[in-house]
Design a protein around this motif. Structure first.
Motif, PDB file in Angstrom:
ATOM      1  N   LEU A  32      -5.491  15.164   7.689  1.00  0.00           N
ATOM      2  CA  LEU A  32      -4.989  13.796   7.809  1.00  0.00           C
ATOM      3  C   LEU A  32      -3.630  13.681   7.136  1.00  0.00           C
ATOM      4  N   SER A  33      -2.652  13.124   7.846  1.00  0.00           N
ATOM      5  CA  SER A  33      -1.299  13.021   7.302  1.00  0.00           C
ATOM      6  C   SER A  33      -0.740  11.607   7.294  1.00  0.00           C
ATOM      7  N   ALA A  34      -1.288  10.698   8.097  1.00  0.00           N
ATOM      8  CA  ALA A  34      -0.708   9.356   8.158  1.00  0.00           C
ATOM      9  C   ALA A  34      -1.745   8.367   8.681  1.00  0.00           C
ATOM     10  N   LEU A  35      -1.564   7.117   8.297  1.00  0.00           N
ATOM     11  CA  LEU A  35      -2.391   6.002   8.778  1.00  0.00           C
ATOM     12  C   LEU A  35      -1.450   4.964   9.370  1.00  0.00           C
ATOM     13  N   VAL A  37       0.807  -1.233   0.000  1.00  0.00           N
ATOM     14  CA  VAL A  37       0.000   0.000   0.000  1.00  0.00           C
ATOM     15  C   VAL A  37       0.833   1.272   0.000  1.00  0.00           C
ATOM     16  N   ARG A  38       2.126   1.174   0.259  1.00  0.00           N
ATOM     17  CA  ARG A  38       2.940   2.368   0.478  1.00  0.00           C
ATOM     18  C   ARG A  38       2.803   3.395  -0.649  1.00  0.00           C
ATOM     19  N   ASP A  39       2.800   2.925  -1.888  1.00  0.00           N
ATOM     20  CA  ASP A  39       2.729   3.845  -3.026  1.00  0.00           C
ATOM     21  C   ASP A  39       1.306   4.047  -3.527  1.00  0.00           C
ATOM     22  N   ARG A  40       0.316   3.502  -2.810  1.00  0.00           N
ATOM     23  CA  ARG A  40      -1.072   3.629  -3.241  1.00  0.00           C
ATOM     24  C   ARG A  40      -1.855   4.648  -2.417  1.00  0.00           C
ATOM     25  N   VAL A  41      -1.647   4.656  -1.115  1.00  0.00           N
ATOM     26  CA  VAL A  41      -2.452   5.530  -0.259  1.00  0.00           C
ATOM     27  C   VAL A  41      -1.916   6.955  -0.320  1.00  0.00           C
ATOM     28  N   PRO A  42      -2.786   7.961  -0.190  1.00  0.00           N
ATOM     29  CA  PRO A  42      -2.362   9.353  -0.326  1.00  0.00           C
ATOM     30  C   PRO A  42      -1.798   9.977   0.943  1.00  0.00           C
ATOM     31  N   VAL A  43      -1.528   9.184   1.972  1.00  0.00           N
ATOM     32  CA  VAL A  43      -0.912   9.683   3.193  1.00  0.00           C
ATOM     33  C   VAL A  43       0.266   8.786   3.546  1.00  0.00           C
ATOM     34  N   ARG A  44       1.030   9.188   4.559  1.00  0.00           N
ATOM     35  CA  ARG A  44       2.187   8.395   4.963  1.00  0.00           C
ATOM     36  C   ARG A  44       1.765   7.137   5.719  1.00  0.00           C
ATOM     37  N   VAL A  45       2.594   6.108   5.603  1.00  0.00           N
ATOM     38  CA  VAL A  45       2.447   4.893   6.411  1.00  0.00           C
ATOM     39  C   VAL A  45       3.824   4.580   6.994  1.00  0.00           C
ATOM     40  N   PRO A  46       3.902   3.779   8.060  1.00  0.00           N
ATOM     41  CA  PRO A  46       5.204   3.481   8.666  1.00  0.00           C
ATOM     42  C   PRO A  46       6.171   2.845   7.673  1.00  0.00           C
ATOM     43  N   ASP A  47       7.432   3.250   7.782  1.00  0.00           N
ATOM     44  CA  ASP A  47       8.505   2.737   6.932  1.00  0.00           C
ATOM     45  C   ASP A  47       9.460   1.948   7.819  1.00  0.00           C
ATOM     46  N   TRP A  48       9.222   0.645   7.902  1.00  0.00           N
ATOM     47  CA  TRP A  48      10.014  -0.191   8.799  1.00  0.00           C
ATOM     48  C   TRP A  48      11.477  -0.209   8.364  1.00  0.00           C
ATOM     49  N   ARG A  49      12.366   0.100   9.301  1.00  0.00           N
ATOM     50  CA  ARG A  49      13.798   0.031   9.035  1.00  0.00           C
ATOM     51  C   ARG A  49      14.444  -1.156   9.749  1.00  0.00           C
ATOM     52  N   LEU A  50      13.712  -1.723  10.703  1.00  0.00           N
ATOM     53  CA  LEU A  50      14.185  -2.903  11.425  1.00  0.00           C
ATOM     54  C   LEU A  50      12.985  -3.805  11.646  1.00  0.00           C
ATOM     55  N   HIS A  51      13.143  -5.076  11.326  1.00  0.00           N
ATOM     56  CA  HIS A  51      12.014  -6.017  11.448  1.00  0.00           C
ATOM     57  C   HIS A  51      12.552  -7.373  11.853  1.00  0.00           C
ATOM     58  N   THR A  52      12.286  -7.759  13.083  1.00  0.00           N
ATOM     59  CA  THR A  52      12.555  -9.102  13.568  1.00  0.00           C
ATOM     60  C   THR A  52      11.226  -9.674  14.063  1.00  0.00           C
ATOM     61  N   PRO A  53      11.160 -10.953  14.393  1.00  0.00           N
ATOM     62  CA  PRO A  53       9.907 -11.497  14.920  1.00  0.00           C
ATOM     63  C   PRO A  53       9.452 -10.842  16.223  1.00  0.00           C
TER      64      PRO A  53
END
Length: 313
Positions: A228-231, A80-96
């Protein structure tokens, strides 16, 4: 999105957690800047600043089932990152056991009281619908129209079709009736809803699954009304029932907010079937069954008591 899934990050000690995350992020997080947020049902959240002036969000699952949903959430964010017209979280670290991302600007449009489970708004969503409800509707249209083309879906992590969603609700009601004293009027309403073919969707879509004021950020105030700026918090996202993304806004804002949101959704190109509004109302009522069972499953009897008080009688 960078992924590091080797060592399990520790919990509890903020200094140790900050040091662990700093290594994965390539910044130096300052433990003394930590501000905790335990309001989430599934994740513990920590706000931290880095020595370079950046601000970060760290999320840790409360339970193994929440940890298992991170894979779905990460896949959905990528879709969805490039589809929705507001910001969404941009994970820089992802572990379980840990997710970290830069804090997005803005403030929540509202918050939920952890005891009463009632929302308080930081703004009036109806005062300037062009600044909040209409952009939110455009977000939902973008999410719900995301192609289910097999490029991001995770096998075995999503319902196979509408009948499975309906069956899951029926099973939840059966369990609640066996373990709780449900009001007879509520049970009748929910059974009628489950039996009414006109209300249930004939297809599933990608849903956010938890669209409430606390998961929407707004900016503004000095130059005009907040916009509205982010979801945020896509932990409940996946393939599901379109109506799920309207329930919490009805709960938080009442029928007027729901109707304005549905109007904006239709105007933005979203499909609004004849029975959608009634379906959302029923799902909102059934939400208290879900909350009551979550209280049992997570050792929070106050949630169960609150849910039983709020059920239709």
């Amino acid at each position: 999105m960078s992924t590091t899934a080797t060592a399990t990050p520790p919990g509890g000690d903020v200094a140790v957690l900050a040091a662990y995350a700093s290594r994965g992020l390539g910044v130096t997080l300052v433990p003394d800047s930590a501000r905790g947020d335990d309001s989430g049902w599934d994740f513990r959240v920590l706000h931290l600043s880095a020595t370079d002036g950046t601000h970060w969000i760290l999320r840790q699952p409360r339970r193994p089932d929440a940890s298992g949903r991170l894979a779905v959430e990460g896949a959905v964010l990528g879709a969805v990152r490039d589809r929705v017209p507001v910001r969404v979280p941009d994970w820089r670290l992802h572990t379980p056991d840990l997710v970290a991302y830069p804090r997005l600007p803005g403030e929540p449009a509202g918050s939920e009281d952890p005891v009463s489970l009632v929302y308080g708004w930081s703004m009036d969503p109806l005062a300037h619908p062009d600044r909040y409800l209409e952009p939110l509707a455009r977000c939902l249209v973008a999410v719900h129209s995301t192609p289910l083309d097999g490029t991001w879906e995770l096998p075995g992590r999503h319902p196979a079709g509408p009948d499975e969603v309906r069956s899951a609700a029926a099973e939840k009601l059966a369990r609640a009736r066996a373990e709780l004293e449900l009001p007879a009027a509520g049970v009748r309403r929910w059974r009628e809803w489950l039996d009414d073919d006109r209300l249930w969707p004939d297809r599933l879509v990608l849903v956010h699954g938890d669209v409430h004021p606390g998961h929407t950020l707004v900016e503004g105030g000095r130059s005009g009304p907040p916009v509205l700026s982010a979801l945020l918090d896509w932990a409940n996202a996946g393939i599901g029932d379109q109506a799920a993304d309207f329930v919490d806004m009805l709960y938080a804002g009442g029928p007027d907010v729901l109707d304005r949101l549905l109007d904006a959704y239709r105007a933005a190109g979203g499909e609004v079937p004849a029975g959608l509004r009634s379906h959302v109302l029923a799902r909102a009522s059934f939400l208290w069954v879900h909350v009551a069972l979550r209280g049992l499953d997570t050792g929070r009897p106050a949630w169960t008591r609150t849910a039983l008080r709020r059920m239709p009688r």
